[in-house]
Design an enzyme around this catalytic site. Structure first.
Site, mmCIF file in Angstrom:
data_model
loop_
_atom_site.group_PDB
_atom_site.id
_atom_site.type_symbol
_atom_site.label_atom_id
_atom_site.label_comp_id
_atom_site.label_asym_id
_atom_site.label_seq_id
_atom_site.Cartn_x
_atom_site.Cartn_y
_atom_site.Cartn_z
ATOM 1 N N ASN A 59 29.123 40.224 42.414
ATOM 2 C CA ASN A 59 30.273 40.170 41.496
ATOM 3 C C ASN A 59 30.121 38.872 40.705
ATOM 4 O O ASN A 59 30.131 37.784 41.276
ATOM 5 C CB ASN A 59 31.544 40.155 42.337
ATOM 6 C CG ASN A 59 32.827 40.537 41.595
ATOM 7 O OD1 ASN A 59 33.885 40.488 42.197
ATOM 8 N ND2 ASN A 59 32.755 40.913 40.344
ATOM 9 N N ASN B 66 39.699 38.649 33.694
ATOM 10 C CA ASN B 66 38.609 39.605 33.540
ATOM 11 C C ASN B 66 37.892 39.307 32.230
ATOM 12 O O ASN B 66 38.444 38.626 31.349
ATOM 13 C CB ASN B 66 39.170 41.034 33.507
ATOM 14 C CG ASN B 66 39.786 41.429 34.829
ATOM 15 O OD1 ASN B 66 39.170 41.295 35.885
ATOM 16 N ND2 ASN B 66 41.024 41.918 34.778
ATOM 17 N N CYS C 59 41.320 38.324 43.214
ATOM 18 C CA CYS C 59 39.870 38.512 43.105
ATOM 19 C C CYS C 59 39.241 37.944 44.372
ATOM 20 O O CYS C 59 39.035 36.732 44.483
ATOM 21 C CB CYS C 59 39.311 37.816 41.864
ATOM 22 S SG CYS C 59 37.509 37.975 41.780
ATOM 23 N N ASN D 62 36.172 38.279 45.757
ATOM 24 C CA ASN D 62 34.840 37.663 45.649
ATOM 25 C C ASN D 62 34.923 36.324 44.919
ATOM 26 O O ASN D 62 34.242 35.355 45.286
ATOM 27 C CB ASN D 62 33.885 38.595 44.905
ATOM 28 C CG ASN D 62 33.544 39.825 45.718
ATOM 29 O OD1 ASN D 62 33.424 39.755 46.938
ATOM 30 N ND2 ASN D 62 33.410 40.963 45.051
ATOM 31 N N ASN E 285 41.946 49.447 39.109
ATOM 32 C CA ASN E 285 40.549 49.388 39.539
ATOM 33 C C ASN E 285 40.241 50.720 40.214
ATOM 34 O O ASN E 285 41.036 51.209 41.035
ATOM 35 C CB ASN E 285 40.368 48.229 40.523
ATOM 36 C CG ASN E 285 40.686 46.893 39.876
ATOM 37 O OD1 ASN E 285 39.917 46.396 39.069
ATOM 38 N ND2 ASN E 285 41.845 46.315 40.204
ATOM 39 N N ARG F 69 38.978 47.226 36.591
ATOM 40 C CA ARG F 69 39.900 47.055 35.467
ATOM 41 C C ARG F 69 39.507 45.800 34.684
ATOM 42 O O ARG F 69 39.305 44.731 35.268
ATOM 43 C CB ARG F 69 41.323 46.879 36.040
ATOM 44 C CG ARG F 69 42.364 46.522 35.017
ATOM 45 C CD ARG F 69 43.731 46.408 35.643
ATOM 46 N NE ARG F 69 43.899 45.222 36.486
ATOM 47 C CZ ARG F 69 45.056 44.703 36.856
ATOM 48 N NH1 ARG F 69 46.176 45.295 36.468
ATOM 49 N NH2 ARG F 69 45.129 43.643 37.635
ATOM 50 N N CYS G 17 33.392 44.436 44.377
ATOM 51 C CA CYS G 17 34.793 44.091 44.123
ATOM 52 C C CYS G 17 35.454 43.908 45.490
ATOM 53 O O CYS G 17 35.604 44.877 46.248
ATOM 54 C CB CYS G 17 35.483 45.191 43.317
ATOM 55 S SG CYS G 17 37.240 44.843 43.034
ATOM 56 N N GLY G 18 35.821 42.664 45.792
ATOM 57 C CA GLY G 18 36.352 42.350 47.121
ATOM 58 C C GLY G 18 37.697 42.997 47.384
ATOM 59 O O GLY G 18 37.942 43.524 48.476
ATOM 60 N N SER G 19 38.593 42.956 46.387
ATOM 61 C CA SER G 19 39.909 43.561 46.619
ATOM 62 C C SER G 19 39.783 45.082 46.742
ATOM 63 O O SER G 19 40.564 45.707 47.473
ATOM 64 C CB SER G 19 40.900 43.161 45.520
ATOM 65 O OG SER G 19 40.355 43.373 44.242
HETATM 66 N N1 LIG Z 1 39.303 43.531 37.829
HETATM 67 C C1 LIG Z 1 40.274 43.192 38.807
HETATM 68 C C2 LIG Z 1 40.207 41.821 39.367
HETATM 69 C C3 LIG Z 1 38.902 41.501 40.012
HETATM 70 C C4 LIG Z 1 38.715 41.881 41.449
HETATM 71 C C5 LIG Z 1 37.556 41.182 42.046
HETATM 72 N N2 LIG Z 1 36.280 41.346 41.494
HETATM 73 C C6 LIG Z 1 37.558 41.133 43.534
HETATM 74 O O1 LIG Z 1 36.526 40.732 44.103
HETATM 75 O O2 LIG Z 1 38.593 41.386 44.159
HETATM 76 C C7 LIG Z 1 41.692 43.418 38.287
HETATM 77 O O3 LIG Z 1 41.953 43.305 37.066
HETATM 78 O O4 LIG Z 1 42.537 43.737 39.111
#
Ligand SMILES: N[C@@H](CCC[C@H](N)C(=O)O)C(=O)O
Length: 291
Positions: free
Chosen positions: A17, A70, A79, A81, A200, A219, A227-229
């Site tokens: 990421n 983003n 986020c 990661n 996402n 997203r 994407c960690g979340s």
């Molecule tokens: N694009 C996501 C935020 C990013 C999430 C991230 N890469 C992670 O590791 O959690 C958003 O707009 O919610």
């Protein structure tokens, strides 16, 4: 003149990421959407999925307030990661092994471990209410919602689980995460009217009760190697469906994350590596035309 002009940055990644970390704790400056987009400019910028901007702490006991952008300039509440990258950067400079940060979504406790090259982020509790995600209309049961792409009688993707991890996630359960054109379906689903704040979009394959494989369209950032979340959202959604244990290993295109949905307080712990790539200073020309 932008506060980012000539400012130092660190290019890092959390299992692929792409993350840029900027420390603005000695400044009152806010980063605008235009500035965040300029940083990602293919003409002399630094490619990233998320830009993590450290700002002065707003609460006692926290290290920094972190604004997360983003690459399309939009802001995110979480986020995972990116947080591991921030944590590694700060811990390497200060010798700390734990710290608390604040984001738009709340407080995040982070620590080094369980091995020296691993960092754990307490991503707080997931939310499942339709207004919390948010969805545009009421769904009493968000373990599966009515949403599909493709022909009505033979949808390509359908019935995702939806979860907020401080940001909105939809998880589609599939047999093979590589069998779908996520670059095509991702933007359609990210911008579907059911998600008033966009979402996402993750494809998830449950290998067994301890292992899940995912791919995510982010997203505001598009196809990502991790994407960690989304890994957290997938783990809790699978456990909620009783299809996986509360401690799982998630395999993403860029690597693996350990996720624990802790029983005692409902918090989700995400553990993985964070890699430093290089340091630099932003070219002032990037910000010549931004507000
Ligand atoms: N694009 C996501 C935020 C990013 C999430 C991230 N890469 C992670 O590791 O959690 C958003 O707009 O919610």
């Amino acid at each position: 003149m932008s506060a980012l002009a000539n400012h130092a940055f660190a290019k890092m990644n959390g299992i692929g990421n792409e993350i840029v970390v900027v420390d603005l704790r000695d400044s009152k400056a806010q980063v605008s959407a235009d500035e965040a987009r300029a940083v990602a400019s293919p003409a002399g910028g630094v490619p990233y999925d998320q830009l993590m901007v450290l700002q002065p702490p707003r609460l006692d006991g926290t290290e920094a307030f972190i604004s997360i952008y983003n690459n399309d300039g939009s802001e995110a509440g979480a986020c995972g990661n990116g947080m591991r990258c921030v944590v590694r950067r700060i811990f390497e400079k200060t010798g700390q092994t734990s710290a608390t940060f604040q984001t738009r979504a709340g407080l995040l406790n982070c620590w080094q471990g369980p091995a020296p090259d691993l960092y754990t982020v307490d991503m707080d509790a997931p939310k499942f209410g339709w207004q919390d995600i948010p969805l545009a209309e009421e769904f009493r049961d968000t373990r599966y919602i009515e949403l599909q792409v493709g022909p009505i009688d033979n949808p390509v993707l359908h019935s995702p689980s939806v979860v907020s991890m401080g940001n909105p996630h939809a998880v589609f359960w599939v047999d093979d995460v590589n069998a779908y054109d996520l670059e095509r379906f991702g933007p359609l689903l990210e911008n579907h009217p059911i998600f008033p704040e966009r979402a996402n979009i993750t494809l998830a394959h449950i290998v067994d009760r301890d292992h899940i494989t995912i791919r995510t369209w982010e997203r505001g950032a598009g196809l990502t190697r991790a994407c960690g979340s989304a890994a957290c959202a997938t783990a809790v959604a699978a456990a909620r469906l009783k299809r996986a244990n509360r401690i799982v290993e998630i395999t993403l295109p860029g690597g693996k994350l350990g996720i624990e949905w802790r029983e005692r307080d409902d918090h989700v712990l995400m553990t993985g590596t964070a890699d430093f790539e290089y340091e630099g200073r932003f070219d002032p020309a990037l910000f010549a035309n931004v507000a």
